[in-house]
Write a protein that holds these residues in place. Structure first.
Motif: not given
Length: 105
Positions: A69-80
């Motif tokens: 989740f943190q990596r996706a958020r940092d890359a601007g990618i939605a995570f669900r």
């Protein structure tokens, strides 16, 4: 004895789905970490972690989801997270993960 496969990647239309099956624990969590890292490296619009076939997740598995989740958020990618079973949902609630990660049913 061969290691159980617990993580599977599927890519379609800018969404990468990581489907988790069986039990995610200290013996299988590396597969989850690797799959999430691969999913994020593809830079899709969103990453969906399908939990519908997951029967159990321990603290190491939760840690892998949080890191993803943190990596996706940092890359601007939605995570669900998608469709956890009752038992897995309870673990997610108690862990506080659902306070930060979006859940779709």
């Amino acid at each position: 004895m061969s290691e159980e496969v617990v993580a599977r990647l599927d890519r379609a239309d800018g969404v990468t789905t990581v489907a988790l099956t069986g039990e995610v624990d200290v013996l299988t969590v590396d597969q989850v970490r690797t799959s999430l890292a691969e999913a994020i490296a593809d830079r899709p619009r969103s990453v969906v972690v399908d939990l519908s076939d997951l029967s159990f997740i321990d603290s190491t598995g939760l840690g892998a989801l949080i890191l993803g989740f943190q990596r996706a958020r940092d890359a601007g990618i939605a995570f669900r997270l998608r469709r956890p079973s009752g038992g897995v949902r309870q673990i997610l609630v108690v862990s506080g993960l659902l306070e930060v990660v979006e859940l779709e049913d």
